[in-house]
Design an enzyme around this catalytic site. Structure first.
Site, PDB file in Angstrom:
ATOM      1  NE  ARG A  72      14.299  -5.486   8.650  1.00 22.93           N
ATOM      2  CZ  ARG A  72      14.149  -5.067   7.405  1.00 22.93           C
ATOM      3  NH1 ARG A  72      13.038  -5.348   6.750  1.00 22.93           N
ATOM      4  NH2 ARG A  72      15.080  -4.366   6.808  1.00 22.93           N
TER       5      ARG A  72
ATOM      6  CE  LYS B 182      -2.273   0.128   3.749  1.00 20.28           C
ATOM      7  NZ  LYS B 182      -1.931   1.125   4.776  1.00 20.28           N
TER       8      LYS B 182
ATOM      9  NE  ARG C 238       9.920  -7.271   4.063  1.00 20.12           N
ATOM     10  CZ  ARG C 238       8.779  -6.599   4.212  1.00 20.12           C
ATOM     11  NH1 ARG C 238       8.282  -5.913   3.210  1.00 20.12           N
ATOM     12  NH2 ARG C 238       8.144  -6.615   5.347  1.00 20.12           N
TER      13      ARG C 238
ATOM     14  NE  ARG D  12      -4.417   0.953  12.348  1.00 19.25           N
ATOM     15  CZ  ARG D  12      -3.117   0.828  12.166  1.00 19.25           C
ATOM     16  NH1 ARG D  12      -2.462   1.770  11.535  1.00 19.25           N
ATOM     17  NH2 ARG D  12      -2.481  -0.212  12.603  1.00 19.25           N
TER      18      ARG D  12
ATOM     19  NE  ARG E 129       2.222  -6.707  11.332  1.00 21.35           N
ATOM     20  CZ  ARG E 129       3.019  -6.135  10.440  1.00 21.35           C
ATOM     21  NH1 ARG E 129       3.986  -6.820   9.897  1.00 21.35           N
ATOM     22  NH2 ARG E 129       2.838  -4.885  10.100  1.00 21.35           N
TER      23      ARG E 129
HETATM   24  P1  ADP Z   1       1.244  -0.635  11.432  1.00 22.32           P
HETATM   25  O1  ADP Z   1       0.644  -1.242  10.206  1.00 22.32           O
HETATM   26  O2  ADP Z   1       2.404  -1.391  11.966  1.00 22.32           O
HETATM   27  O3  ADP Z   1       0.245  -0.302  12.478  1.00 22.32           O
HETATM   28  P2  ADP Z   1       1.412   2.184  10.651  1.00 22.32           P
HETATM   29  O4  ADP Z   1       2.578   2.871  10.043  1.00 22.32           O
HETATM   30  O5  ADP Z   1       0.137   2.199   9.924  1.00 22.32           O
HETATM   31  O6  ADP Z   1       1.943   0.707  10.940  1.00 22.32           O
HETATM   32  O7  ADP Z   1       1.129   2.819  12.086  1.00 22.32           O
HETATM   33  C1  ADP Z   1       2.086   2.831  13.095  1.00 22.32           C
HETATM   34  C2  ADP Z   1       1.429   3.129  14.424  1.00 22.32           C
HETATM   35  O8  ADP Z   1       0.879   4.454  14.422  1.00 22.32           O
HETATM   36  C3  ADP Z   1       0.259   2.231  14.785  1.00 22.32           C
HETATM   37  O9  ADP Z   1       0.689   1.038  15.393  1.00 22.32           O
HETATM   38  C4  ADP Z   1      -0.537   3.112  15.744  1.00 22.32           C
HETATM   39  O10 ADP Z   1       0.060   3.140  17.019  1.00 22.32           O
HETATM   40  C5  ADP Z   1      -0.357   4.491  15.120  1.00 22.32           C
HETATM   41  N1  ADP Z   1      -1.436   4.820  14.164  1.00 22.32           N
HETATM   42  C6  ADP Z   1      -1.291   5.060  12.843  1.00 22.32           C
HETATM   43  N2  ADP Z   1      -2.469   5.359  12.267  1.00 22.32           N
HETATM   44  C7  ADP Z   1      -3.390   5.314  13.248  1.00 22.32           C
HETATM   45  C8  ADP Z   1      -4.798   5.519  13.292  1.00 22.32           C
HETATM   46  N3  ADP Z   1      -5.492   5.855  12.193  1.00 22.32           N
HETATM   47  N4  ADP Z   1      -5.427   5.374  14.485  1.00 22.32           N
HETATM   48  C9  ADP Z   1      -4.739   5.049  15.594  1.00 22.32           C
HETATM   49  N5  ADP Z   1      -3.426   4.843  15.632  1.00 22.32           N
HETATM   50  C10 ADP Z   1      -2.743   4.972  14.470  1.00 22.32           C
END
Ligand code: ADP
Ligand code: ZN
Length: 227
Positions: A160, A18, A127, A93, A171
């Site tokens: 990793r 994405k 990876r 989210r 996940r």
């Molecule tokens: P991941 O897919 O590992 O969650 P992201 O880069 O999308 O990675 O987000 C990293 C972190 O940022 C999340 O684990 C969360 O703590 C926070 N985060 C990002 N977007 C949101 C959101 N829309 N609502 C709540 N927390 C968020």
């Protein structure tokens, strides 16, 4: 040239690519790619007030409280560079975030990237990295000359921990549960477009452009002429 707003939301499981698609579409259409995860990581890095507030959640992989995320995105979308559109990546989210977004921005389309679990697991768990020199390989798509051995320094390659098949599977399950209501939310509103993303990015990106074209959003002419 007709100036047309293009306000997108990208949804998709971890490992689907994405972020790569968002960067490419951002470049082609000249609209900013807004990733809430990137924003938070940057703020944490800089130890800003916001960074300090969200640090504990992000480090633990927990959701940042809705009020904070909503405020951040609302402010970001008011910036000048969002005038002709944007790509939201990682937001909304939760349904609360989707409800809030609807109140402060119009969304034109929501692209829902999907692929079979096996395809994502193969992609992510293929990876491998060199613990010694940092070189990155993919066992299938960019394999080292000898399996599990670094071309540059000969060290044994490793995965990793996050890329282990079992972890990826877990996940994906969490993703499905978390995003089902949001996908439903946008499907009901007729904004959702499913995009099959099993192929590599060089195939998926033109496909996205085609999908956008079909929905009345051709790429700007300047982008077309430079390929
Ligand atoms: P991941 O897919 O590992 O969650 P992201 O880069 O999308 O990675 O987000 C990293 C972190 O940022 C999340 O684990 C969360 O703590 C926070 N985060 C990002 N977007 C949101 C959101 N829309 N609502 C709540 N927390 C968020
Ligand atoms: Zn190496």
């Amino acid at each position: 040239m007709l100036v047309q707003n293009l306000r997108l939301v990208f949804i998709g499981p971890p490992g689907i690519g994405k972020g790569t698609y968002a960067s490419a579409i951002s470049r082609i259409y000249g609209i900013p790619h807004i990733s809430t995860g990137d924003i938070f990581r940057e703020e944490i890095e800089k130890q800003t007030e916001l960074g300090k507030k969200v640090e504990s959640y992000v480090k633990k992989g927990e959701l940042v409280p809705d009020e904070i995320v909503i405020e951040v995105v609302k402010n970001r979308l008011q910036k000048e560079d969002c005038k002709e559109g944007f790509i939201l990546d990682g937001f909304p989210r939760t349904i609360k975030q989707a409800d809030a977004l609807e109140k402060f921005a119009k969304i034109d389309l929501v692209l829902n990237f999907y692929a079979p679990d096996e395809v994502i697991i193969e992609r992510v768990s293929g990876r491998v990295v060199c613990p010694n020199c940092g070189a990155i390989y993919h066992l299938k798509f960019m394999p080292p000359k000898e399996p599990w051995k670094c071309d540059k320094c000969g060290s044994k390659l490793v995965r990793r921990p996050d890329d282990e098949p079992e972890v990826v599977k877990k996940r994906l399950e969490i993703y499905r549960k978390q995003f089902a209501p949001i996908i439903e939310f946008y499907r009901k509103r007729g904004l959702l477009v499913d995009v099959e993303a099993s192929e590599l990015a060089d195939k998926v990106v033109p496909k996205i452009v085609k999908v956008l074209e079909e929905h009345g959003f051709p790429p700007p002419r300047s982008a077309e002429s430079c390929g």
